[in-house]
Design an enzyme around this catalytic site. Structure first.
Site, PDB file in Angstrom:
ATOM      1  N   HIS A 279      -2.981   7.026   3.435  1.00  0.00           N
ATOM      2  CA  HIS A 279      -1.831   6.011   3.651  1.00  0.00           C
ATOM      3  C   HIS A 279      -0.416   6.306   3.445  1.00  0.00           C
ATOM      4  CE1 HIS A 279      -1.628   1.328   4.855  1.00  0.00           C
ATOM      5  NE2 HIS A 279      -1.287   2.145   5.808  1.00  0.00           N
TER       6      HIS A 279
ATOM      7  N   CYS B 287       0.626  -1.099  -0.022  1.00  0.00           N
ATOM      8  CA  CYS B 287       0.040   0.052  -0.090  1.00  0.00           C
ATOM      9  C   CYS B 287       0.824   1.395   0.080  1.00  0.00           C
ATOM     10  CB  CYS B 287      -0.883  -0.091   1.382  1.00  0.00           C
ATOM     11  SG  CYS B 287      -2.070  -1.230   0.951  1.00  0.00           S
TER      12      CYS B 287
END
Length: 450
Positions: A104, A54
């Site tokens: 993120h 991610c």
């Protein structure tokens, strides 16, 4: 009148592998809107998530740099302002910018407020650092540090806000860049809306032949939920495209669909991401831009890597690429003026962590994904070599086979050349942790708080 610079709507999902689309050949999943979009778009058949996890992938998207350059080679650390970001580069070109959904790359707690100076230049802001609790998902709006909650399955209201932003910006004097970042189909797999879960019977799902027999039951169960997320998002893609059409801006809007990385889902007996296999690294990438490329889609074979996205989008928008970007602008290739800029994409794990910790078999590696082969080596030497044409599910590792010694040597030399070009020293992961000053737990993962 000369049209203004194109609007850009960049939509991406978390952990959606290329193979889990109708246009990618999956016989199980229902993605009619994406399949139609693929027929209208540049369909990158070999889009690769070079560091398939991610935060590293998102940081490479935002900066056009590789993880060893921007420092985000693990999750839950903060991306610096050292590079000119996607939003900053578009703002210089006169764009309004917006971001909705999962971020993120902040590293200050997954549920904490992110102040403007850590938003990499984005203005319109409806964001949470990270959550996968899709039915009860929080976010912050603008510069208010009050925590809000998306009603229902979060991808739906996030998309409604994106549709509103598009409609509001459609008649503005300035063009806009909007990034919509969904959390699904990332696990938990069982939390898609019930009407989509009802569409998939685990017993009826056809598996990749590289799923071991002992993993078949859990793979079918998880894939049923995964596909439900995919179909829910596919419907939302249709809604976005309808809004763009209704606003009358489709011809001069670049619409991108992408995913940050894939999901093994028990192929090779593995799960999640960070691995070098196709289910982990191969991602969908569709770019529709009617004014430049017309209404008929085409398949683009040349490998493209995550750091190439920022320079390519700027090139398509006729904006300058910042010197801080290390990726390649593919615009002249897409315009048919040059051959593919690269014949291979670098794949890498700089420091194994999380679900790929060393105690779970994780190791750092560097490799190449070409049009025909995947090759990777670990610090202790060559690791995997697959012929993806004759063995698309990568069931036979050909590494160190005498009859392929020349091919392996050529791939090894090409990998060395790529690492030298990028000044990638290919060190033990702990060296990068020390270099960037990160703190990890006993498993090698940077701890985080929700």
């Amino acid at each position: 009148m000369t049209p203004k610079h194109p609007n850009v709507v960049f939509v991406f999902a978390d952990q959606w592998r290329y193979q889990a689309t109708g246009f990618g050949g999956d016989p199980n999943v229902q993605t009619p809107h994406l399949d139609t979009l693929a027929k209208q778009s540049l369909n990158f058949a070999n889009a690769i998530s070079g560091c398939p996890v991610c935060s590293p992938a998102r940081a490479s998207l935002l900066t056009g740099r590789y993880p060893h350059q921007h420092g985000i080679f693990v999750n839950d650390v903060c991306l610096s302002n050292d590079a000119v970001s996607l939003a900053q580069a578009f703002k210089v070109g006169g764009y309004n910018t917006g971001y909705i959904g999962k971020w993120h790359v902040d590293g200050h707690g997954r549920s904490n407020y992110i102040p403007p100076e850590r938003r990499q230049g984005f203005e319109h802001w409806m964001v949470l650092e990270c959550t996968h609790n899709y039915p009860d998902s929080a976010y912050y709006s603008g510069n208010d540090d009050t925590k809000l909650t998306w009603p229902e399955y979060d991808a739906i209201p996030q998309t409604r806000e994106a549709q509103k932003y598009i409609s509001d910006q459609a008649n503005a004097d300035d063009p806009f860049l909007l990034v919509l970042s969904w959390g699904p189909p990332h696990n938990p797999y069982e939390t898609a809306p019930e009407r989509y879960r009802a569409m998939y019977d685990p017993a009826a799902i056809s598996l990749h032949p590289n799923v071991p027999p002992e993993k078949e039951a859990v793979a079918r169960e998880e894939l049923a939920g995964y596909y439900a997320h995919c179909t829910a998002l596919d419907d939302l893609v249709g809604d976005l495209l309808s809004t763009i059409d209704e606003a009358g801006i489709a011809d001069n809007t670049i619409f991108i669909f992408w995913s940050d990385h894939g999901d093994m889902l028990h192929s090779q007996g593995e799960y999640r991401k960070q691995r070098p296999w196709e289910e982990s690294i191969h991602v969908p990438l569709l770019i529709r831009y009617p004014r430049r490329f017309g209404q008929e889609g085409q398949v683009i074979d040349g490998p493209i890597n995550t750091p190439d996205l920022l320079p390519t989008l700027l090139g398509l928008a006729d904006l300058p690429v910042p010197d801080t970007a290390a990726g390649t602008d593919y615009t002249s290739y897409l315009d048919g003026q040059t051959s593919a800029p690269a014949n291979a994409a670098l794949i890498a794990c700089y420091h194994p962590f999380g679900e790929y910790e060393r105690r779970h078999g994780g190791r750092e590696y560097r490799g190449l994904r070409t049009l025909t082969h995947t090759y990777a080596r670990r610090l202790d030497g060559p690791w995997v070599l697959y012929d993806n044409v004759n063995d698309p599910y990568q069931q036979k590792n050909l590494v160190n086979q005498p009859e392929l010694a020349q091919l392996q040597a050529e791939l090894d030399q090409a990998l060395d050349a790529k690492l030298a070009e990028l000044n990638d020293e290919f060190l033990h992961g702990d060296e990068y942790i020390k270099r960037w000053g990160y703190m990890t737990d006993e498993g090698g993962t940077v701890p985080y708080v929700w």
